[in-house]
Design a protein around this motif. Structure first.
Motif, PDB file in Angstrom:
ATOM      1  N   LYS A 264       1.237   0.833   2.283  1.00 35.84           N
ATOM      2  CA  LYS A 264       0.643  -0.447   2.676  1.00 35.84           C
ATOM      3  C   LYS A 264      -0.553  -0.801   1.793  1.00 35.84           C
ATOM      4  CE  LYS A 264       2.145  -0.269   7.516  1.00 35.84           C
ATOM      5  NZ  LYS A 264       1.727  -0.060   8.925  1.00 35.84           N
ATOM      6  N   ASN A 265      -1.360   0.213   1.444  1.00 33.76           N
ATOM      7  CA  ASN A 265      -2.519  -0.046   0.585  1.00 33.76           C
ATOM      8  C   ASN A 265      -2.093  -0.504  -0.808  1.00 33.76           C
ATOM      9  OD1 ASN A 265      -4.035   0.768   2.736  1.00 33.76           O
ATOM     10  ND2 ASN A 265      -4.740   2.687   1.834  1.00 33.76           N
ATOM     11  N   ILE A 266      -1.024   0.105  -1.334  1.00 31.26           N
ATOM     12  CA  ILE A 266      -0.512  -0.314  -2.646  1.00 31.26           C
ATOM     13  C   ILE A 266      -0.001  -1.747  -2.564  1.00 31.26           C
ATOM     14  CG2 ILE A 266       1.290   0.092  -4.375  1.00 31.26           C
ATOM     15  CD1 ILE A 266       1.090   3.084  -3.697  1.00 31.26           C
ATOM     16  N   GLU A 267       0.758  -2.055  -1.520  1.00 34.38           N
ATOM     17  CA  GLU A 267       1.298  -3.410  -1.353  1.00 34.38           C
ATOM     18  C   GLU A 267       0.176  -4.425  -1.191  1.00 34.38           C
ATOM     19  OE1 GLU A 267       5.612  -2.346   0.719  1.00 34.38           O
ATOM     20  OE2 GLU A 267       3.850  -2.708   1.981  1.00 34.38           O
ATOM     21  N   GLN A 268      -0.937  -4.007  -0.576  1.00 32.14           N
ATOM     22  CA  GLN A 268      -2.081  -4.903  -0.418  1.00 32.14           C
ATOM     23  C   GLN A 268      -2.716  -5.209  -1.771  1.00 32.14           C
ATOM     24  OE1 GLN A 268      -3.101  -6.394   2.408  1.00 32.14           O
ATOM     25  NE2 GLN A 268      -4.686  -7.485   1.266  1.00 32.14           N
ATOM     26  N   VAL A 269      -2.855  -4.176  -2.623  1.00 29.39           N
ATOM     27  CA  VAL A 269      -3.414  -4.368  -3.962  1.00 29.39           C
ATOM     28  C   VAL A 269      -2.507  -5.284  -4.787  1.00 29.39           C
ATOM     29  CG1 VAL A 269      -3.965  -3.206  -6.136  1.00 29.39           C
ATOM     30  CG2 VAL A 269      -4.690  -2.187  -3.970  1.00 29.39           C
ATOM     31  N   PHE A 270      -1.181  -5.153  -4.577  1.00 29.96           N
ATOM     32  CA  PHE A 270      -0.214  -5.960  -5.334  1.00 29.96           C
ATOM     33  C   PHE A 270       0.099  -7.287  -4.641  1.00 29.96           C
ATOM     34  CE2 PHE A 270       0.335  -2.129  -7.646  1.00 29.96           C
ATOM     35  CZ  PHE A 270       0.968  -2.447  -8.838  1.00 29.96           C
ATOM     36  N   SER A 271      -0.609  -7.596  -3.576  1.00 27.53           N
ATOM     37  CA  SER A 271      -0.335  -8.811  -2.812  1.00 27.53           C
ATOM     38  C   SER A 271      -0.410 -10.041  -3.717  1.00 27.53           C
ATOM     39  CB  SER A 271      -1.345  -8.950  -1.668  1.00 27.53           C
ATOM     40  OG  SER A 271      -1.116 -10.121  -0.933  1.00 27.53           O
ATOM     41  N   GLY A 272       0.629 -10.863  -3.660  1.00 24.32           N
ATOM     42  CA  GLY A 272       0.678 -12.071  -4.482  1.00 24.32           C
ATOM     43  C   GLY A 272       1.221 -11.833  -5.865  1.00 24.32           C
ATOM     44  N   LYS A 273       1.453 -10.572  -6.237  1.00 23.00           N
ATOM     45  CA  LYS A 273       2.007 -10.240  -7.544  1.00 23.00           C
ATOM     46  C   LYS A 273       3.440  -9.752  -7.370  1.00 23.00           C
ATOM     47  CE  LYS A 273      -2.515  -8.562  -9.090  1.00 23.00           C
ATOM     48  NZ  LYS A 273      -3.261  -7.362  -9.573  1.00 23.00           N
ATOM     49  N   GLU A 274       4.254 -10.025  -8.348  1.00 21.05           N
ATOM     50  CA  GLU A 274       5.633  -9.561  -8.293  1.00 21.05           C
ATOM     51  C   GLU A 274       5.704  -8.118  -8.778  1.00 21.05           C
ATOM     52  OE1 GLU A 274      10.071 -10.793 -10.010  1.00 21.05           O
ATOM     53  OE2 GLU A 274       8.311 -12.037 -10.429  1.00 21.05           O
ATOM     54  N   LEU A 275       6.411  -7.293  -8.047  1.00 23.61           N
ATOM     55  CA  LEU A 275       6.583  -5.906  -8.467  1.00 23.61           C
ATOM     56  C   LEU A 275       7.354  -5.860  -9.777  1.00 23.61           C
ATOM     57  CD1 LEU A 275       7.537  -4.075  -5.131  1.00 23.61           C
ATOM     58  CD2 LEU A 275       5.330  -4.041  -6.301  1.00 23.61           C
ATOM     59  N   ARG A 276       6.988  -4.891 -10.621  1.00 22.26           N
ATOM     60  CA  ARG A 276       7.719  -4.727 -11.872  1.00 22.26           C
ATOM     61  C   ARG A 276       9.083  -4.098 -11.574  1.00 22.26           C
ATOM     62  NH1 ARG A 276       3.304  -3.232 -16.566  1.00 22.26           N
ATOM     63  NH2 ARG A 276       1.883  -4.949 -16.096  1.00 22.26           N
ATOM     64  N   PRO A 277      10.031  -4.214 -12.516  1.00 15.99           N
ATOM     65  CA  PRO A 277      11.406  -3.745 -12.240  1.00 15.99           C
ATOM     66  C   PRO A 277      11.479  -2.294 -11.757  1.00 15.99           C
ATOM     67  CG  PRO A 277      11.378  -5.046 -14.242  1.00 15.99           C
ATOM     68  CD  PRO A 277       9.945  -4.894 -13.814  1.00 15.99           C
ATOM     69  N   ALA A 278      10.744  -1.375 -12.406  1.00 19.63           N
ATOM     70  CA  ALA A 278      10.793   0.035 -12.002  1.00 19.63           C
ATOM     71  C   ALA A 278      10.223   0.212 -10.601  1.00 19.63           C
ATOM     72  CB  ALA A 278      10.026   0.903 -12.998  1.00 19.63           C
ATOM     73  N   GLN A 279       9.180  -0.535 -10.290  1.00 17.81           N
ATOM     74  CA  GLN A 279       8.558  -0.433  -8.966  1.00 17.81           C
ATOM     75  C   GLN A 279       9.497  -0.937  -7.876  1.00 17.81           C
ATOM     76  OE1 GLN A 279       5.104  -2.787  -9.840  1.00 17.81           O
ATOM     77  NE2 GLN A 279       3.904  -1.024 -10.560  1.00 17.81           N
ATOM     78  N   LYS A 280      10.131  -2.059  -8.129  1.00 19.12           N
ATOM     79  CA  LYS A 280      11.065  -2.612  -7.135  1.00 19.12           C
ATOM     80  C   LYS A 280      12.257  -1.677  -6.944  1.00 19.12           C
ATOM     81  CE  LYS A 280      13.464  -6.877  -5.860  1.00 19.12           C
ATOM     82  NZ  LYS A 280      14.604  -6.169  -5.290  1.00 19.12           N
ATOM     83  N   TYR A 281      12.750  -1.133  -8.050  1.00 16.14           N
ATOM     84  CA  TYR A 281      13.911  -0.242  -7.962  1.00 16.14           C
ATOM     85  C   TYR A 281      13.598   0.993  -7.112  1.00 16.14           C
ATOM     86  CZ  TYR A 281      17.666   2.923  -9.273  1.00 16.14           C
ATOM     87  OH  TYR A 281      18.726   3.799  -9.223  1.00 16.14           O
ATOM     88  N   MET A 282      12.466   1.630  -7.374  1.00 19.85           N
ATOM     89  CA  MET A 282      12.145   2.864  -6.649  1.00 19.85           C
ATOM     90  C   MET A 282      11.812   2.579  -5.184  1.00 19.85           C
ATOM     91  SD  MET A 282      10.236   5.359  -9.393  1.00 19.85           S
ATOM     92  CE  MET A 282      10.488   6.798  -8.356  1.00 19.85           C
ATOM     93  N   LYS A 283      11.237   1.437  -4.920  1.00 18.45           N
ATOM     94  CA  LYS A 283      10.986   1.063  -3.526  1.00 18.45           C
ATOM     95  C   LYS A 283      12.307   0.870  -2.784  1.00 18.45           C
ATOM     96  CE  LYS A 283       8.680  -2.417  -0.656  1.00 18.45           C
ATOM     97  NZ  LYS A 283       7.944  -3.693  -0.621  1.00 18.45           N
TER      98      LYS A 283
END
Length: 797
Positions: A264-283
């Motif tokens: 949740k803390n990581i998602e909060q830091v990335f709030s409003g930003k699109e996850l990069r391809p590797a990040q989205k894939y691993m999630k």
């Protein structure tokens, strides 16, 4: 009579307390200027604890101890039960229930209750048979099968072996000797303790053990599923026993399974930003084993943390300094306090933090008790060697996820250890993620040979190709020179840019640094031949330099910056090395893609320094690396090209005859055939390091700190000094040292006696070395430890 689990803690006399207080007060007075405010508080707390009259400690009864361990196991399964079958849970709980029955023997009770020696005077000098052995012969197979309808005959051997060897004890006892001992010292007391008559002893259980801890070169023939069952029972039994013995009610600290705070803390830091391809894939693939190629700057650290998804995790890296950096990043950037650090110098890192519960955090990290642990691989993969005492690592990884960052950076021996270990983890039920900028085909080849196939046991995806049109990935332009490093060019570039020089050996780094220094360049050097405290200063200094927009100048380093430090320079001058090392080095130049180069910003020197026998790099891999690199000279070197480059160097057919390939093959075969007890736990640490080394202190450092060293060692020798105080002193002393291979030590007048020798006991394993040492803390200059003779450079990298 009463039966107890361990001896009562000895109470100090007033005279003993006074002696300890005086020593601590004198140490605090004499060396206050060397201690931080936090360290002074810890020493003062140690003194204060002596002033408080502790109430008499209640000695724990055996029954209470057994009940506590069973309760610890039951509480654990309330949290992590979903990772285990019902049979596994029952096996572990029953092992916890009976593992200490053997302590109900008279000779053990005479040790924990000294007053009994006055009653049984004739027996006080008799030798004990280990209580684990006695516990394991206290039950029959028939009785075992009645405990649960899930238990089968095949479960008895791994179960009884786990109980028998829950402590690492040599087994030189014959059945007749055990029967005689039990008749006199065990059976009558076991009957009394259990409250029933005719308690039998089943020495035939020894024939059902999976192995014997004796000198025996017989072939290891245990089915993998039986061995894995043993690992789970023995590993968790040890885990719960350690926790309860350390007076913890639970084996695991607070879990993140429900709250998923880190995610949740990581998602909060990335709030409003699109996850990069590797990040989205691993999630999205949090329930899969994955091997992900993601270039530098693609956010692969965050990708791995999202993949953990709140489950218990281990994040492994090749070096301690890179472990420290990721640990800091998780704590400071993502505000996650429930992260532990585990490597050989983690206490030193804990000492530098603001928190006061240092000892608590250190102990819990050693117990693998935190929801997330950042560590080096040697801390986890010891179980591959089947040494007694390493089962807890395998058992813990069964209900964990493990991240392996930059797997290609390891030696062939460690790569083989990881591959074999990953297969065992997968069979146990644990999950793994390999995240790397490059993944040589030789690794997938060996993984497939040992039962880890792409598309079946793990999912493979390469994000380097998808970034070919991303301007941020167009970061490097290579020029190859078959010359020595160009001092004049570096001097000129260093006046306006940040220039990084990476040498293959410390000797060469020192020479290049000294040449630049004599010519009044703004230059510093960083390598492994600085004592720990000076090296830590330099590591911080190079990061500050890298992050400062205004600073220009030169840093001359070795391989220690390849994967360990998040630094970004404008120009890189590097000696040629193996492909995996070279690609890591490239990641230290234009790391963030600040510009697209129009001419060479990477100068590679093919001078063969550190290549060949007893050197840093294997000649065959070096030759292939330079040969395959030439086609990428004088052009933008894209991420896709880097993948193609490493794949060509490590092409399976081309490298099958190389030492690199055969080393991996040799160790994988060893792990398949290795017999339990063939290695001791302490020997496994040496196997990982693959070199005999000692700790040394330069004479000049010793002379300027002699009073502190002698007084500090004197405090360490004092019994009943608290562990927090001892850790402060031990850390302060080791900060004045560095590691050195025994091979090199033999070439120098290294004092073979240990500093801190106390009779036959060694307080610290530190040797003096007369070689010159340079470091000026005011301007961060100096060459470190200077060895004039030609030594084995491979260790000093």
């Amino acid at each position: 009579m009463e039966y107890y689990a361990k001896s009562k803690k000895r109470k100090l006399s007033e005279e003993e307390k006074e002696i300890i207080k005086i020593k601590l007060q004198c140490f605090l007075l004499n060396y206050s200027d060397l201690l931080s405010e936090k360290e002074k508080r810890i020493v003062n707390n140690g003194i204060e604890k002596l002033n408080i009259e502790a109430e008499g400690e209640k000695q724990k009864r055996l029954k209470e101890h057994q009940d506590d361990i069973v309760k610890c196991a039951e509480m654990f399964f309330l949290q992590y039960g979903a990772y285990f079958t019902e049979k596994e849970k029952n096996l572990v709980i029953e092992a916890c229930r009976i593992h200490d029955l053997g302590k109900a023997n008279l000779l053990f009770q005479m040790v924990v209750q000294p007053k009994l020696k006055m009653i049984f005077k004739d027996d006080k000098n008799e030798s004990q048979i280990p209580h684990g052995f006695l516990s394991a012969i206290s039950i029959s197979e028939e009785e075992f099968l009645k405990w649960s309808e899930l238990f089968e005959k095949e479960d008895f051997s791994p179960f009884i072996t786990a109980v028998y060897y829950h402590h690492d004890r040599e087994d030189n006892y014959e059945s007749g000797e055990i029967r005689k001992y039990c008749k006199k010292y065990y059976q009558p007391y076991l009957e009394e303790y259990c409250g029933r008559e005719q308690t039998k002893i089943y020495c035939r259980n020894k024939n059902r053990l999976l192995f014997r801890n004796v000198s025996n070169k017989s072939k290891f023939e245990v089915a993998p599923e039986i061995w894995n069952e043993y690992l789970v029972v023995k590993g968790l039994l040890n885990k719960f026993d350690y926790a309860v013995s350390a007076e913890y009610a639970e084996a695991e600290c607070v879990s993140d399974l429900q709250d998923k705070k880190l995610k949740k803390n990581i998602e909060q830091v990335f709030s409003g930003k699109e996850l990069r391809p590797a990040q989205k894939y691993m999630k999205d693939h949090k329930n899969d084993n994955v091997v992900v190629i993601a270039p530098t700057g693609s956010g692969k650290t965050e990708a791995a943390l999202l993949w953990l998804d709140g489950e218990k995790g281990f994040y492994t890296l090749p070096l301690k300094v890179s472990s420290n950096a990721i640990y800091d990043r998780i704590k400071k950037k993502y505000f996650y306090e429930d992260v532990a650090l585990l490597h050989s110098d983690s206490m030193s890192k804990y000492m530098s933090e603001e928190t006061e519960d240092i000892q608590e955090r250190y102990i819990r990290s050693r117990m693998l008790a935190q929801p997330l642990t950042v560590c080096t691989v040697d801390q986890l993969f010891k179980f591959v060697y089947r040494a007694l005492g390493t089962e807890v690592f395998a058992a813990t990884l069964k209900y964990s996820k493990i991240v392996l960052d930059e797997i290609q950076s390891y030696s062939p021996q460690v790569i083989a250890t990881i591959i074999y270990g990953l297969k065992m983890i997968q069979d146990l039920g644990g999950k793994f993620a390999v995240i790397t900028a490059t993944f040589p085909p030789v690794l997938s080849h060996f993984m497939s040979l040992y039962g880890l196939s792409d598309g079946k046991e793990y999912q493979f995806v390469d994000f380097s190709k998808s970034s070919i049109n991303d301007e941020e990935s167009l970061r490097h332009w290579i020029k190859i020179r078959k010359t020595e490093i160009d001092i004049d060019e570096i001097l000129e570039q260093g006046e306006e840019k940040k220039v990084l020089v990476i040498c293959n050996t410390v000797r060469r780094a020192q020479e290049i640094y000294y040449e630049l220094y004599k010519r009044n360049a703004e230059v510093h050097t960083l390598h492994s031949r600085f004592v720990r405290k000076d090296r830590a200063i330099l590591e911080e200094k190079i990061k500050e330099f890298s992050e400062s927009p205004e600073d220009t100048g030169i840093w001359v380093t070795t391989q220690i910056v390849e994967a360990s430090l998040d630094i970004d320079f404008d120009i890189l001058h590097t000696e040629m090395c193996s492909v995996d090392s070279l690609l890591q080095r490239l990641g230290r130049c234009n790391r963030k893609g600040r510009y697209i180069p129009e001419k060479a910003n990477i100068i590679v020197y093919d001078n063969r320094n550190g290549v060949g026998s007893r050197a840093v790099y294997e000649e065959e891999i070096y030759n292939r690396s330079i040969k395959c690199l030439k086609k990428y000279e004088n052009m933008l070197f894209t991420e896709e090209m880097k993948t193609a480059y490493i794949n060509e160097v490590y092409d399976i057919d081309a490298i099958k005859g190389t030492k690199y390939y055969m080393e991996i093959e040799k160790y994988l075969k060893l792990f398949k055939e290795i017999r339990p007890t063939e290695y001791k736990k302490i020997a496994v640490d040496k196997e990982f390091r693959n070199i005999e080394s000692i700790t040394v202190i330069p004479d000049s450092i010793y002379d300027s700190n002699q009073g502190f060293l002698e007084d500090g060692i004197e405090v360490l020798k004092t019994a009943y000094i608290g562990p927090e105080v001892k850790n402060i002193i031990r850390t302060k002393i080791t900060d004045l040292t560095l590691g050195m291979p025994i091979y090199s030590a033999r070439l120098y007048a290294v004092d073979r006696g240990c500093i801190g020798q106390s009779g036959t006991k060694r307080i610290l394993h530190i040797h003096r070395i007369p070689s010159q040492y340079e470091f000026d803390v005011e301007n961060f200059s100096g060459r470190g430890l200077i060895l004039e003779k030609k030594e084995d450079e491979a260790i000093f990298v």
